[in-house]
Design a protein around this motif. Structure first.
Motif, mmCIF file in Angstrom:
data_model
loop_
_atom_site.group_PDB
_atom_site.id
_atom_site.type_symbol
_atom_site.label_atom_id
_atom_site.label_comp_id
_atom_site.label_asym_id
_atom_site.label_seq_id
_atom_site.Cartn_x
_atom_site.Cartn_y
_atom_site.Cartn_z
ATOM 1 N N LEU A 129 0.808 -1.226 0.000
ATOM 2 C CA LEU A 129 0.000 0.000 0.000
ATOM 3 C C LEU A 129 0.842 1.277 0.000
ATOM 4 N N ALA A 130 2.142 1.120 0.075
ATOM 5 C CA ALA A 130 2.998 2.306 0.122
ATOM 6 C C ALA A 130 3.071 2.975 -1.249
ATOM 7 N N VAL A 141 -0.377 -6.978 1.854
ATOM 8 C CA VAL A 141 -1.366 -6.338 2.727
ATOM 9 C C VAL A 141 -2.008 -7.408 3.605
ATOM 10 N N THR A 142 -2.011 -7.174 4.895
ATOM 11 C CA THR A 142 -2.660 -8.103 5.815
ATOM 12 C C THR A 142 -3.693 -7.347 6.629
ATOM 13 N N CYS A 154 -14.152 -12.754 11.794
ATOM 14 C CA CYS A 154 -13.491 -14.069 11.777
ATOM 15 C C CYS A 154 -12.482 -14.204 12.909
ATOM 16 N N GLN A 155 -12.154 -13.123 13.538
ATOM 17 C CA GLN A 155 -11.113 -13.118 14.575
ATOM 18 C C GLN A 155 -9.805 -13.654 14.003
ATOM 19 N N ALA A 156 -9.516 -13.255 12.773
ATOM 20 C CA ALA A 156 -8.314 -13.786 12.131
ATOM 21 C C ALA A 156 -7.708 -12.754 11.201
ATOM 22 N N ASP A 157 -6.433 -12.945 10.933
ATOM 23 C CA ASP A 157 -5.744 -12.116 9.957
ATOM 24 C C ASP A 157 -5.900 -12.749 8.587
ATOM 25 N N ALA A 158 -5.976 -11.933 7.574
ATOM 26 C CA ALA A 158 -6.065 -12.453 6.217
ATOM 27 C C ALA A 158 -5.157 -11.645 5.315
ATOM 28 N N GLN A 159 -4.480 -12.338 4.411
ATOM 29 C CA GLN A 159 -3.586 -11.669 3.479
ATOM 30 C C GLN A 159 -4.323 -11.413 2.178
ATOM 31 N N LEU A 160 -4.176 -10.219 1.657
ATOM 32 C CA LEU A 160 -4.856 -9.879 0.413
ATOM 33 C C LEU A 160 -3.925 -10.045 -0.769
ATOM 34 N N ASP A 161 -4.504 -10.486 -1.879
ATOM 35 C CA ASP A 161 -3.712 -10.622 -3.106
ATOM 36 C C ASP A 161 -3.509 -9.263 -3.745
ATOM 37 N N GLY A 162 -4.524 -8.444 -3.683
ATOM 38 C CA GLY A 162 -4.437 -7.131 -4.306
ATOM 39 C C GLY A 162 -4.767 -6.060 -3.292
ATOM 40 N N VAL A 163 -4.858 -4.837 -3.741
ATOM 41 C CA VAL A 163 -5.174 -3.753 -2.820
ATOM 42 C C VAL A 163 -6.455 -3.043 -3.253
ATOM 43 N N ARG A 208 -11.898 -5.850 2.095
ATOM 44 C CA ARG A 208 -12.829 -6.780 2.719
ATOM 45 C C ARG A 208 -12.132 -8.092 3.029
ATOM 46 N N CYS A 209 -12.600 -8.726 4.062
ATOM 47 C CA CYS A 209 -12.056 -10.016 4.456
ATOM 48 C C CYS A 209 -12.330 -11.032 3.356
ATOM 49 N N PRO A 210 -11.274 -11.735 2.868
ATOM 50 C CA PRO A 210 -11.492 -12.708 1.797
ATOM 51 C C PRO A 210 -12.323 -13.905 2.258
ATOM 52 N N ARG A 211 -12.438 -14.105 3.562
ATOM 53 C CA ARG A 211 -13.213 -15.255 4.070
ATOM 54 C C ARG A 211 -14.703 -14.944 4.108
#
Ligand SMILES: [Zn+2]
Length: 121
Positions: free
Chosen positions: A36-37, A69-70, A76-85, A89-92
């Motif tokens: 995101l920088a 980007v995480t 979900c109480q979880a971290d998720a990594q995004l493919d794009g920016v 939204r949470c991918p789950r």
């Protein structure tokens, strides 16, 4: 130009750190840059060449590690990594994420210094 000012500030920071090792040459500078920088690596490399020219850092290799980007999703109480920016939204579950864990980094990870005295031995 965004990348030029980034390159200039890296040169400044590295020069300062390298001052602790007189006579040593900086071989490599490793950066961590978040997705995101909005830094274009090719452009940064080009600016790095320009900014280091004629300085003790000339010839030093700039290595860029891109930090994905995480997000943290509260649902979900979880971290998720995004493919794009494109979306935050949470991918789950598709909920808008509440917290950005990483992705905005712009930092020097490490500096590799070559000691000329050692090299001659
Ligand atoms: Zn979720």
């Amino acid at each position: 130009m965004h990348e030029l000012s980034i390159a200039a500030s890296i040169v400044e920071a590295v020069t300062e750190s390298a001052a602790a090792y007189p006579g040593a040459r900086v071989k490599e500078v490793r950066l961590r840059i978040g997705a995101l920088a909005s830094v274009i690596e090719d452009s940064l490399q080009f600016c790095w060449q320009i900014s280091t020219e004629g300085t003790p850092l000339a010839g030093a290799v700039l290595r860029v590690e891109t930090v994905p980007v995480t997000l943290h999703c509260a649902a979900c109480q979880a971290d998720a990594q995004l493919d794009g920016v494109q979306s935050f939204r949470c991918p789950r579950c598709g909920e808008p994420a509440t917290e950005l864990r990483q992705g905005r980094e712009l930092e020097i990870d490490s500096i590799e210094i070559e000691d000329e005295v050692e090299q001659q031995v």
